[in-house]
Design a protein around this motif. Structure first.
Motif, mmCIF file in Angstrom:
data_model
loop_
_atom_site.group_PDB
_atom_site.id
_atom_site.type_symbol
_atom_site.label_atom_id
_atom_site.label_comp_id
_atom_site.label_asym_id
_atom_site.label_seq_id
_atom_site.Cartn_x
_atom_site.Cartn_y
_atom_site.Cartn_z
ATOM 1 N N ARG A 21 0.835 -1.206 0.000
ATOM 2 C CA ARG A 21 0.000 0.000 0.000
ATOM 3 C C ARG A 21 0.868 1.254 0.000
ATOM 4 N NH1 ARG A 21 -3.536 -3.233 3.816
ATOM 5 N NH2 ARG A 21 -5.300 -3.870 2.518
ATOM 6 N N SER A 68 0.989 3.978 -3.076
ATOM 7 C CA SER A 68 0.665 5.371 -2.773
ATOM 8 C C SER A 68 1.574 6.348 -3.508
ATOM 9 C CB SER A 68 0.765 5.615 -1.257
ATOM 10 O OG SER A 68 -0.204 4.875 -0.559
ATOM 11 N N THR A 128 -4.129 7.343 -5.610
ATOM 12 C CA THR A 128 -4.797 7.906 -4.454
ATOM 13 C C THR A 128 -5.145 6.790 -3.481
ATOM 14 O OG1 THR A 128 -7.015 7.652 -5.389
ATOM 15 C CG2 THR A 128 -5.815 9.693 -5.941
ATOM 16 N N THR A 129 -5.514 7.165 -2.265
ATOM 17 C CA THR A 129 -5.905 6.156 -1.282
ATOM 18 C C THR A 129 -7.104 5.358 -1.791
ATOM 19 O OG1 THR A 129 -5.059 7.476 0.555
ATOM 20 C CG2 THR A 129 -6.702 5.788 1.090
ATOM 21 N N TRP A 150 -7.190 1.252 -2.354
ATOM 22 C CA TRP A 150 -8.186 0.334 -1.810
ATOM 23 C C TRP A 150 -8.862 -0.488 -2.908
ATOM 24 C CZ3 TRP A 150 -8.053 -1.373 2.755
ATOM 25 C CH2 TRP A 150 -7.724 -0.588 3.852
ATOM 26 N N ASP A 155 -6.463 9.103 4.925
ATOM 27 C CA ASP A 155 -5.933 9.286 3.570
ATOM 28 C C ASP A 155 -4.418 9.091 3.646
ATOM 29 O OD1 ASP A 155 -5.243 10.002 1.022
ATOM 30 O OD2 ASP A 155 -6.357 11.888 1.010
ATOM 31 N N SER A 193 -2.280 7.882 1.526
ATOM 32 C CA SER A 193 -1.513 8.277 0.347
ATOM 33 C C SER A 193 -1.088 9.746 0.439
ATOM 34 C CB SER A 193 -2.345 8.039 -0.917
ATOM 35 O OG SER A 193 -1.604 8.355 -2.062
#
Length: 819
Positions: free
Chosen positions: A200, A204, A208-209, A213, A229, A231
């Motif tokens: 993750r 990033s 974007t977050t 996901w 958030d 990222s």
């Protein structure tokens, strides 16, 4: 006229050469025969061992399961260690070297990175610190086992397992802390999600977050456990490496099971197991039935060695792990138990900020703190030793100095990544928990012993002859609060106190069930939450495909028998395939074989039978479709595809016919998911026709889905690999109850499996002598033995052997005496 003389000279040279070759062949044959005669690969009779307390009688049954009868528990564990060394000496030597970071002493440069990472984690050092805190009674039992191992290795004499000759090595000394260290390595394999956290963090850099996901998503339809958030957090902190990119390729001559020690342990999708129990009201006998099949990496010899230990206060039979003095999975004469991996998040990464004025310091909550530093030296076969420093923070070891993916992700001049992991805690005494489980007289005592299990956390399903069935999650996990902080899904700023672990979930708040009204219990790494604690143990549960199928099968009948348990363990319907079948069958291809292939494919129902053509076509299509959607992630996809199967995000994205992930970013046109699916079918048919010929009727799943039990470390060595590895066509996929996870982009054959049911056991509590077991190799670790691979075909065909304390037939006998 000297030609005859020259001819005579050449003839003499030729005769001498032939004589020399013949002598070499005769000598080689003599040495081989002497070795085979001297090798202690099938020991029997009487052996005198001065370090033994009292005599021990060992009888081997028809399946070569040893039945150890000792006058004390210490002697029983001594005998188990003796047998582990006698039957699995090389396997134990590898286990010892892996856990202590000493592979390179015998294997050279290819394993330096593995050794360095294991030394950085501090596995052996942690084991030594933990062992110091063990009670004297447990220390004595571990010492007795270690003495047995060393005695077993000593009795091998000069004719050691051939792996020692090929690597120029000899068995090393086994200590009690080696057993604790190997338990830590098992905890690492099953222990957590730090690699997903790192993925993750890597994603990033580019996403974007919300997009992160979508790639590494929450469980099914759940909301993410963290609303942060992350990222944006990382970009604001400027943690990233200024020039990220792919890491250098892995050594090609090491087995995947060896490389997994560094790159994939704990990060692999599908790692886990199945277990279930049906109570007496649902069984034909009126007493519970219990089944278990843990999914681990396939190795040759297998990770398991079955044994029966009997001594005062001890009577237990089941699967042992060479290196650990206990039956890990098995039964007594009154109850049985089974494990699956809970999957609790017990590992967190922390971003530590290095003091720019003093690199020996890092930022703490209240000001600068010094790194703890110690020196490590790795001896390397054929090369100078490597000396390096290992750093630790208040959270744990700094892994970004030794783990390439971490090092290439963050700016290591300004930041470091440290790992917090429960298993490294001083309080970890999981081996004692296993010993106490083996000594339990009844299910209540067994449940008390589970309180001592620390790491890895396991879903324990139990049943006893009195008719009880029960479930308990056993182990420690940090207490987290839903939607507060990062919840362990991504690396946290190490200087912020809010991200620190404050406490562990109390044992009383862990999920547990006793004799449920529904009459059954099942776990398969699905989401599990305690009634009295709504906070999930992780945000990264497995897809519930195996669990859902197990529940369907349990509910499909009102009464179950042992044969039904067998059928369930052999079930190959993939609920990871069924959500994609509509898109698959609607796909069109311009490939010349499309009409023939899809005539077969359109009748495919998701059942991954070994003789199914539809299974191979579907899996090739799903593979190519996954690549279509996620290969835009570049090296972050190609390095992980295989360890991660991307099935969950694939299913989620194609539910939206116009998902932006289905669009090919390399073309001006905006493609739909159906168009991407059509392209995937083109690629799949092209691959299959080139690989398996132009007759789709011959494209059966078993040709591609080969279960390979890899030898450490010889699996990739030409000729030797084919001798030491064990392989067979195998049904199922990564989502079926009879699981065989695909390797995908990680290997030349993307559909082979190196991880499947490492054993199967079934217990009938109406008569525990009717218990059954099987695993994929054989009891012997000697490659020349017929018992090296004798269970393989039984395992592949879902057949079983009896697991009896009082076997009807016995074979060889061995007596250990001290004088």
């Amino acid at each position: 006229m000297n030609l005859p003389a020259k001819s005579s000279g050449l003839a003499k040279l030729l005769r001498a050469g032939l004589w020399l070759i013949g002598l070499c062949l005769i000598t080689g044959l003599a040495v081989t025969l002497a070795y085979l005669y001297s090798a202690q690969s099938n020991i029997s009779g009487k052996r005198t061992i001065k370090s033994l307390g009292d005599s021990v009688a060992i009888t081997f049954d028809e399946s070569d399961v040893p039945h150890i009868n000792a006058k004390s528990q210490a002697d029983a564990y001594f005998a188990l260690g003796y047998l582990h060394a006698s039957e699995r000496s090389w396997q134990m030597e590898m286990n010892r070297r892996i856990a202590s970071g000493r592979l390179s002493e015998i294997l050279g440069h290819d394993t330096v990175k593995i050794d360095r990472f294991v030394r950085t984690l501090g596995i052996k050092r942690a084991a030594e610190r933990q062992f110091d805190r063990y009670p004297v009674s447990a220390k004595r039992l571990l010492q007795a086992y270690a003495d047995g191992v060393n005695a077993g290795n000593a009795q091998l004499g000069w004719a050691l397992p051939v792996e020692y000759f090929l690597t120029g090595s000899k068995p090393g000394h086994w200590s009690p802390t080696d057993s604790v260290a190997w338990m830590l390595m098992m905890a690492y394999d099953l222990g957590g999600n730090w690699q997903k956290e790192l993925q993750r963090l890597e994603l990033s850099q580019y996403l974007t977050t919300k997009q992160v996901w979508e790639v590494i998503e929450p469980y099914e339809n759940d909301e993410p456990v963290s609303n942060m958030d992350f990222s944006k957090l990382y970009r604001d902190l400027q943690v990233f490496h200024p020039a990220p990119g792919p890491i250098e390729s892995k050594p090609k001559n090491l087995p995947a099971t060896e490389l997994s020690q560094l790159d994939q342990m704990g990060a692999r999708d599908g790692i886990g197991s199945n277990n279930w129990a049906v109570g007496g009201k649902l069984s034909a006998s009126g007493k519970p039935l219990l089944a278990n099949d843990p999914h681990l990496g396939l190795s040759a010899p297998a990770i398991w060695y079955f044994a029966h230990l009997e001594a005062p206060g001890l009577n237990v039979i089941g699967g042992t792990l060479p290196g650990i003095p206990a039956v890990v999975l098995g039964r007594t004469d009154k109850f049985a138990w089974s494990f699956t991996n809970t999957g609790a998040d017990v590992q967190d990464l922390y971003i530590e900020q290095i003091d720019p004025k003093n690199p020996g310091m890092y930022r703490g909550p209240d000001g600068p703190l010094p790194f703890k530093v110690h020196q490590e030296i790795i001896d390397i076969k054929g090369s100078p030793s490597l000396t390096f420093l290992v750093k630790e923070t208040r959270h744990g070891p700094v892994i970004s100095d030794s783990y390439a993916k971490a090092k290439r992700t963050i700016d290591t001049d300004r930041f470091a990544l440290a790992l917090r992991w429960t298993a490294l805690d001083l309080e970890n005494q999981s081996v004692i928990g296993l010993l106490d489980m083996n000594h339990a007289a009844d299910l209540d005592q067994f449940k008390q012993a589970l309180r001592k299990n620390y790491a890895p956390m396991q879903n324990v399903v139990m049943a006893d002859a009195e008719g009880n069935i029960a479930y308990q999650a056993a182990g420690v996990a940090p207490k987290r609060i839903l939607h507060q902080g990062l919840y362990g899904v991504a690396p946290a700023p190490g200087w912020e106190r809010q991200y620190d672990w404050n406490d562990y979930v109390p044992f009383e708040q862990l999920p547990s069930i006793n004799n449920p009204e529904q009459g059954w219990i099942a776990t398969a790494n699905q989401k599990i939450i305690a009634v009295n604690d709504p906070n999930p143990l992780t945000g990264d549960w497995e897809l519930p495909t195996r669990y859902d199928r197990i529940v369907d099968l349990i509910k499909s009948k009102s009464i179950h028998s042992t044969d039904d348990m067998k059928a369930m363990q052999g079930d190959t319907l993939s609920l990871g395939a069924t959500p994609l079948l509509e898109l698959f069958k609607a796909s069109q291809s311009s490939h010349p074989l499309s009409a023939q292939a899809m005539e077969i494919g359109k009748s495919f129902d998701g059942n991954m039978k070994v003789d199914s053509v539809g299974a191979l076509i579907f899996n090739a299509w799903a593979d190519q479709l996954t690549r279509n959607l996620f290969s835009r992630l570049s090296y972050l996809f190609t390095e992980n595809y295989g360890a991660r199967n991307y099935r969950a995000p694939l299913i989620r994205q194609v539910k939206n016919p116009n998902s932006p992930w289905c669009d090919d970013p390399k073309t001006e046109k905006i493609e739909s998911c159906q168009e991407s699916s059509n392209k995937a079918l083109d690629k799949a048919l092209d691959y299959l026709s080139k690989k398996y010929g132009d007759d789709p009727k011959t494209w059966v799943w078993g040709k591609a889905h080969i279960a390979i039990s890899e030898h450490r470390p010889l699996s990739k060595v030409p000729l030797l690999g084919s001798l030491f590895n064990i392989q067979t066509p195998f049904p199922g996929d990564g989502f079926s109850v009879n699981m065989g996870r695909l390797e995908l982009i990680q290997t030349e054959n993307p559909y082979q499996t190196l991880q499947a049911s490492s054993l199967r056991t079934i217990y009938d509590l109406s008569d525990l002598e009717k218990s059954l077991f099987v695993y994929q190799t054989g009891q012997s670790g000697w490659v020349q033995s017929k018992l090296y691979r004798n269970m393989n075909s039984l395992w592949a065909n879902n057949e079983y052997l009896p697991l009896q304390m009082r076997p009807e037939k016995t074979g060889r006998q061995l007596e250990l005496v001290n004088k």
